[in-house]
Design an enzyme around this catalytic site. Structure first.
Site, mmCIF file in Angstrom:
data_model
loop_
_atom_site.group_PDB
_atom_site.id
_atom_site.type_symbol
_atom_site.label_atom_id
_atom_site.label_comp_id
_atom_site.label_asym_id
_atom_site.label_seq_id
_atom_site.Cartn_x
_atom_site.Cartn_y
_atom_site.Cartn_z
ATOM 1 N N GLY A 13 0.762 -1.237 0.000
ATOM 2 C CA GLY A 13 0.000 0.000 0.000
ATOM 3 C C GLY A 13 0.792 1.287 0.000
ATOM 4 O O GLY A 13 0.204 2.371 0.150
ATOM 5 N N ILE A 92 -4.282 -1.548 1.733
ATOM 6 C CA ILE A 92 -4.750 -1.442 0.352
ATOM 7 C C ILE A 92 -6.241 -1.143 0.346
ATOM 8 O O ILE A 92 -7.015 -1.834 1.011
ATOM 9 C CB ILE A 92 -4.501 -2.764 -0.410
ATOM 10 C CG1 ILE A 92 -3.010 -3.113 -0.412
ATOM 11 C CG2 ILE A 92 -5.032 -2.681 -1.831
ATOM 12 C CD1 ILE A 92 -2.714 -4.509 -0.927
ATOM 13 N N ALA A 95 -11.712 2.741 -4.298
ATOM 14 C CA ALA A 95 -13.078 2.830 -4.808
ATOM 15 C C ALA A 95 -13.106 3.949 -5.839
ATOM 16 O O ALA A 95 -12.311 4.895 -5.765
ATOM 17 C CB ALA A 95 -14.072 3.131 -3.696
ATOM 18 N N TYR A 155 -18.152 8.719 2.643
ATOM 19 C CA TYR A 155 -17.321 7.507 2.678
ATOM 20 C C TYR A 155 -18.027 6.363 1.954
ATOM 21 O O TYR A 155 -17.382 5.505 1.365
ATOM 22 C CB TYR A 155 -17.000 7.142 4.123
ATOM 23 C CG TYR A 155 -15.746 6.325 4.280
ATOM 24 C CD1 TYR A 155 -14.517 6.798 3.820
ATOM 25 C CD2 TYR A 155 -15.773 5.085 4.890
ATOM 26 C CE1 TYR A 155 -13.362 6.055 3.963
ATOM 27 C CE2 TYR A 155 -14.623 4.328 5.048
ATOM 28 C CZ TYR A 155 -13.424 4.822 4.569
ATOM 29 O OH TYR A 155 -12.286 4.072 4.713
ATOM 30 N N LYS A 162 -14.854 -1.570 4.159
ATOM 31 C CA LYS A 162 -14.079 -1.684 5.397
ATOM 32 C C LYS A 162 -14.799 -2.574 6.421
ATOM 33 O O LYS A 162 -14.150 -3.270 7.205
ATOM 34 C CB LYS A 162 -13.818 -0.300 5.989
ATOM 35 C CG LYS A 162 -12.832 0.545 5.201
ATOM 36 C CD LYS A 162 -11.455 -0.088 5.134
ATOM 37 C CE LYS A 162 -10.438 0.859 4.509
ATOM 38 N NZ LYS A 162 -9.089 0.243 4.411
#
Length: 265
Positions: A13, A92, A95, A155, A162
């Site tokens: 990442g 990582i 979107a 979000y 998540k």
């Protein structure tokens, strides 16, 4: 005291010097870890290779975590050039920007699949590909955010991803526990990284968090890195299947106070 002396850790990442993964890598290097890195694409190759050179000269390997073939190749490369893993840091997430605004019910099917694949399934895929490269009693750490369990404006689908990531942490901890391998997540407060800037209203979010959090400040990637060191180290050898908040206490607030004197001085 160096808590990670003699440990091999894979860092994922890193995109640039402001990435949370970069802060984690610096802290782990300071504590004696030998580091390997993966990256995706020419755009970040130079930055990751530079960081790898600065932090011990470990390998920087190109890997698309959405490709099982690429993950298989990663496993082989680590076996030949790095050795068994004592830790994996999963940092990582992705979107489409269009899916981080508006109404969540407007999320496209393709956008949903992309976000869940890259941001959540990639943890499962990494563990599947590298489990035979991991030492017993190794540790896996994934990065998550408060939006997994609470509504955070703009979000949207990433919060859903998540939530899936956090659930994956628990199930992987159960599956790997028989080998003493621990799996945990760090829920970091907002930090001004390149990826975070994709969330509309980030500057206002940072201001509000610093005002409301019990410690009256925002966090840094160094703060996150220190907790990641603990979770990879033997100090946390009885800690697994958990989410650890590094957000200056913001997650605990149910009602936010007026602006405090601590911020006005």
């Amino acid at each position: 005291m160096k808590l990670l002396e003699g440990k091999n850790v894979l860092i994922t990442g890193v995109a640039n010097r402001w990435s949370i993964a970069t802060g984690i890598a610096h802290q782990m290097h300071e504590h004696g870890a030998r580091l390997a890195f993966i990256y995706q694409g020419e755009r970040v190759k130079g930055e990751v290779e530079k960081l790898a050179g600065e932090l011990g000269g470990g390998p920087a390997i190109e890997c698309d975590v959405s490709s099982d073939e690429a993950l298989g190749a990663l496993s082989a490369q680590l076996a030949s050039s790095f050795g068994p893993l004592d830790g994996i840091v999963h940092s990582i997430a992705f979107a489409n920007k269009d899916d981080l605004m508006g109404k969540v019910y407007d999320t496209s099917r393709a956008g949903f699949q992309l976000a869940l694949d890259v941001s959540a399934y990639s943890l499962i895929a990494l563990v599947k590909a590298l489990r035979e490269r991991m030492n017993d009693r190794a540790s896996v750490v994934a990065m998550t955010y408060l939006g997994a369990t609470a509504i955070v404006p703009n979000y949207n689908v990433m919060g859903i991803a998540k939530a899936a990531l956090e659930s994956s942490v628990r199930y992987l901890a159960s599956d790997l526990g028989e080998r003493g391998i621990r799996v945990n997540a760090i829920s970091a407060g907002p930090i001004k990284t390149a990826s975070a800037r994709q969330v509309k209203g980030l500057s206002l979010m940072l201001e509000k968090v610093a005002q409301a959090a019990p410690l009256h400040r925002n966090i840094t990637s160094e703060d996150v890195g220190k907790t990641a060191v603990y979770l990879i180290s033997d100090l946390s050898n009885a800690v697994t299947a958990d989410v650890h908040f590094v957000d200056a206490g913001y997650h605990a607030m149910g009602m936010y106070p007026e602006k405090s004197d601590a911020l006005e001085t």
